[in-house]
Motif scaffolding. Structure first.
Motif, PDB file in Angstrom:
ATOM      1  N   PRO A 198      46.817  44.272  60.777  1.00 50.28           N
ATOM      2  CA  PRO A 198      46.914  44.234  62.236  1.00 50.28           C
ATOM      3  C   PRO A 198      46.369  42.800  62.700  1.00 50.28           C
ATOM      4  CG  PRO A 198      45.143  45.669  61.805  1.00 50.28           C
ATOM      5  CD  PRO A 198      45.828  45.191  60.365  1.00 50.28           C
ATOM      6  N   VAL A 199      46.886  42.536  63.786  1.00 52.29           N
ATOM      7  CA  VAL A 199      46.508  41.303  64.586  1.00 52.29           C
ATOM      8  C   VAL A 199      44.759  41.404  64.662  1.00 52.29           C
ATOM      9  CG1 VAL A 199      46.405  39.726  66.614  1.00 52.29           C
ATOM     10  CG2 VAL A 199      48.491  40.749  65.532  1.00 52.29           C
ATOM     11  N   GLY A 200      44.180  40.521  64.668  1.00 51.65           N
ATOM     12  CA  GLY A 200      42.749  40.538  64.942  1.00 51.65           C
ATOM     13  C   GLY A 200      41.796  41.042  63.688  1.00 51.65           C
ATOM     14  N   GLU A 201      42.270  41.447  62.710  1.00 49.70           N
ATOM     15  CA  GLU A 201      41.543  42.054  61.683  1.00 49.70           C
ATOM     16  C   GLU A 201      40.815  40.967  60.888  1.00 49.70           C
ATOM     17  OE1 GLU A 201      41.109  45.298  58.196  1.00 49.70           O
ATOM     18  OE2 GLU A 201      42.081  45.821  59.850  1.00 49.70           O
ATOM     19  N   PRO A 202      39.494  41.008  60.566  1.00 50.64           N
ATOM     20  CA  PRO A 202      38.998  39.950  59.557  1.00 50.64           C
ATOM     21  C   PRO A 202      39.016  40.601  58.094  1.00 50.64           C
ATOM     22  CG  PRO A 202      37.203  41.153  60.341  1.00 50.64           C
ATOM     23  CD  PRO A 202      38.529  41.710  61.221  1.00 50.64           C
ATOM     24  N   VAL A 203      38.789  39.773  57.288  1.00 52.31           N
ATOM     25  CA  VAL A 203      38.626  39.933  55.915  1.00 52.31           C
ATOM     26  C   VAL A 203      37.304  39.610  55.281  1.00 52.31           C
ATOM     27  CG1 VAL A 203      41.132  39.635  55.400  1.00 52.31           C
ATOM     28  CG2 VAL A 203      39.727  37.623  55.140  1.00 52.31           C
ATOM     29  N   VAL A 204      37.073  40.084  54.268  1.00 52.39           N
ATOM     30  CA  VAL A 204      35.681  39.751  53.447  1.00 52.39           C
ATOM     31  C   VAL A 204      36.143  39.202  52.214  1.00 52.39           C
ATOM     32  CG1 VAL A 204      33.648  40.489  52.496  1.00 52.39           C
ATOM     33  CG2 VAL A 204      34.263  41.790  54.691  1.00 52.39           C
ATOM     34  N   GLU A 205      35.614  38.041  51.908  1.00 54.40           N
ATOM     35  CA  GLU A 205      36.077  37.171  50.599  1.00 54.40           C
ATOM     36  C   GLU A 205      34.871  37.510  49.807  1.00 54.40           C
ATOM     37  OE1 GLU A 205      36.781  32.915  49.017  1.00 54.40           O
ATOM     38  OE2 GLU A 205      37.479  33.352  51.108  1.00 54.40           O
ATOM     39  N   VAL A 206      35.162  37.808  48.684  1.00 60.22           N
ATOM     40  CA  VAL A 206      34.108  38.026  47.407  1.00 60.22           C
ATOM     41  C   VAL A 206      34.121  37.122  46.370  1.00 60.22           C
ATOM     42  CG1 VAL A 206      33.096  39.613  45.742  1.00 60.22           C
ATOM     43  CG2 VAL A 206      33.803  40.452  48.043  1.00 60.22           C
ATOM     44  N   ARG A 207      33.246  36.633  45.981  1.00 57.66           N
ATOM     45  CA  ARG A 207      33.323  35.508  44.936  1.00 57.66           C
ATOM     46  C   ARG A 207      32.665  35.791  43.781  1.00 57.66           C
ATOM     47  NH1 ARG A 207      32.838  30.108  48.930  1.00 57.66           N
ATOM     48  NH2 ARG A 207      34.683  30.448  50.140  1.00 57.66           N
ATOM     49  N   ARG A 208      32.934  36.169  42.708  1.00 58.05           N
ATOM     50  CA  ARG A 208      32.147  36.734  41.693  1.00 58.05           C
ATOM     51  C   ARG A 208      32.251  35.977  40.517  1.00 58.05           C
ATOM     52  NH1 ARG A 208      35.197  42.051  40.214  1.00 58.05           N
ATOM     53  NH2 ARG A 208      36.511  40.786  38.378  1.00 58.05           N
ATOM     54  N   ILE A 209      31.118  35.744  39.476  1.00 60.06           N
ATOM     55  CA  ILE A 209      31.108  35.150  38.491  1.00 60.06           C
ATOM     56  C   ILE A 209      30.261  36.264  37.483  1.00 60.06           C
ATOM     57  CG2 ILE A 209      29.589  33.516  37.076  1.00 60.06           C
ATOM     58  CD1 ILE A 209      29.281  31.859  39.721  1.00 60.06           C
ATOM     59  N   THR A 210      31.128  36.543  36.459  1.00 63.80           N
ATOM     60  CA  THR A 210      30.551  37.436  35.373  1.00 63.80           C
ATOM     61  C   THR A 210      30.077  36.740  34.210  1.00 63.80           C
ATOM     62  OG1 THR A 210      32.366  38.976  36.170  1.00 63.80           O
ATOM     63  CG2 THR A 210      31.494  39.616  34.213  1.00 63.80           C
ATOM     64  N   ARG A 211      29.037  36.992  33.705  1.00 64.00           N
ATOM     65  CA  ARG A 211      28.266  36.647  32.521  1.00 64.00           C
ATOM     66  C   ARG A 211      27.947  37.532  31.418  1.00 64.00           C
ATOM     67  NH1 ARG A 211      25.458  34.947  37.015  1.00 64.00           N
ATOM     68  NH2 ARG A 211      25.759  32.870  37.671  1.00 64.00           N
ATOM     69  N   THR A 212      28.024  37.022  29.983  1.00 61.72           N
ATOM     70  CA  THR A 212      27.462  37.946  28.958  1.00 61.72           C
ATOM     71  C   THR A 212      25.984  38.028  29.006  1.00 61.72           C
ATOM     72  OG1 THR A 212      27.305  35.979  27.496  1.00 61.72           O
ATOM     73  CG2 THR A 212      29.381  36.928  27.635  1.00 61.72           C
ATOM     74  N   ALA A 213      25.393  38.540  28.183  1.00 55.72           N
ATOM     75  CA  ALA A 213      23.942  38.842  28.022  1.00 55.72           C
ATOM     76  C   ALA A 213      23.071  37.610  27.724  1.00 55.72           C
ATOM     77  CB  ALA A 213      23.507  39.872  27.104  1.00 55.72           C
ATOM     78  N   ASP A 214      23.903  36.580  27.155  1.00 59.43           N
ATOM     79  CA  ASP A 214      23.266  35.475  26.865  1.00 59.43           C
ATOM     80  C   ASP A 214      23.442  34.414  27.914  1.00 59.43           C
ATOM     81  OD1 ASP A 214      25.997  34.738  26.345  1.00 59.43           O
ATOM     82  OD2 ASP A 214      25.540  34.275  24.081  1.00 59.43           O
ATOM     83  N   GLY A 215      24.064  34.779  29.034  1.00 60.37           N
ATOM     84  CA  GLY A 215      24.335  33.926  30.128  1.00 60.37           C
ATOM     85  C   GLY A 215      25.538  33.115  30.135  1.00 60.37           C
TER      86      GLY A 215
END
Length: 260
Positions: free
Chosen positions: A218-235
């Motif tokens: 709807p008009v006026g609704e904001p959003v939340v942007e999520v930025r994700r980095i996924t790593r293995t156990a060794d980085g």
């Protein structure tokens, strides 16, 4: 502090209607009085009454239906998001728990999740290249998904992978639904790239015109942007993802010890 005498007539009408909405006198889905009725009730012009309706639209409290009128915006179940949503035992889940309100003790309901995706090869921009440790312009797989709950779009998630990490796997399958039997994380684990650590950044903003249409906002609704980095156990970074979530349908919740 201003009192009602300092407000314009349209603002006074908007305040009155807002009070009716927040108190429940005008419930979710309820139809607002027509512009003509508001003009008669408050002794103003129809133009002034229409401005009051516009104020509430801009705040996201009401929606307009062509030829029908203005209605109080319907409330949506709210999903609480935290680190536990990445737990391995959840990788195969296609249902989620949603709350009636933003309170964790509110009534819950189970929603059926779904997703559509488009998969393509794109050139890595500066950020994707830096995260994945590759040269700018290198071809990477982009998996762009639109997530739904009970058929209603709630958020998008677009992931980027090195070609050699996902080539020939269900991650690059564009058919609807999660990748393979357990989703992308399970697929990466089968490739010897088990996700171990996640970094997330969250930022709130107003949506683009495309996001408004995609998420039916709807008009006026904001959003939340999520930025994700996924790593293995060794980085080793194995995925960079950007998600856009409808602001009214999610709460992020974290519990953690206070560092020294």
């Amino acid at each position: 502090m201003r009192d009602g005498r300092d407000l314009t007539p349209s603002r006074q009408i908007a305040d009155s209607l807002r009070s009716d909405i927040t108190s429940g006198r005008l419930p979710p889905g309820g139809r607002l009085p027509t512009v003509r009725d508001l003009a008669d009730r408050f002794g103003v012009s129809r133009n002034t009454a229409a401005k009051a309706i516009s104020v509430l639209k801009s705040e996201g409290l009401i929606t307009a239906r062509s030829g029908s009128g203005a209605y109080v915006r319907e409330s949506h179940p709210i999903r609480r998001l935290g680190p536990d949503r990445y737990a391995r035992h959840r990788w195969q889940a296609t249902t989620v728990t949603a709350h009636a309100t933003d309170r964790p003790d509110s009534e819950t309901t189970q929603q059926q999740g779904g997703q559509q995706q488009e998969v393509s090869l794109v050139e890595a921009d500066d950020l994707i290249a830096a995260v994945l440790g590759i040269d700018v312009g290198t071809l990477v797989y982009e998996r762009a998904r639109v997530m739904t709950r009970d058929g209603i779009p709630t958020h998008t998630m677009t992931s980027y992978y090195r070609r050699e990490d996902v080539e020939g796997t269900p991650i690059v399958d564009p058919r609807p639904g999660i990748a393979g039997g357990g989703g992308g994380f399970a697929v990466l684990s089968e490739r010897g790239l088990a996700p171990h650590e996640i970094t997330e950044d969250l930022l709130a903003r107003m949506p683009t015109a495309e996001e408004v249409l995609l998420l039916e906002l709807p008009v006026g609704e904001p959003v939340v942007e999520v930025r994700r980095i996924t790593r293995t156990a060794d980085g080793k970074p194995i995925e960079y993802a950007r998600g856009v979530h409808a602001g009214s349908r999610f709460v992020w919740s974290y519990t953690y010890p206070i560092p020294d």
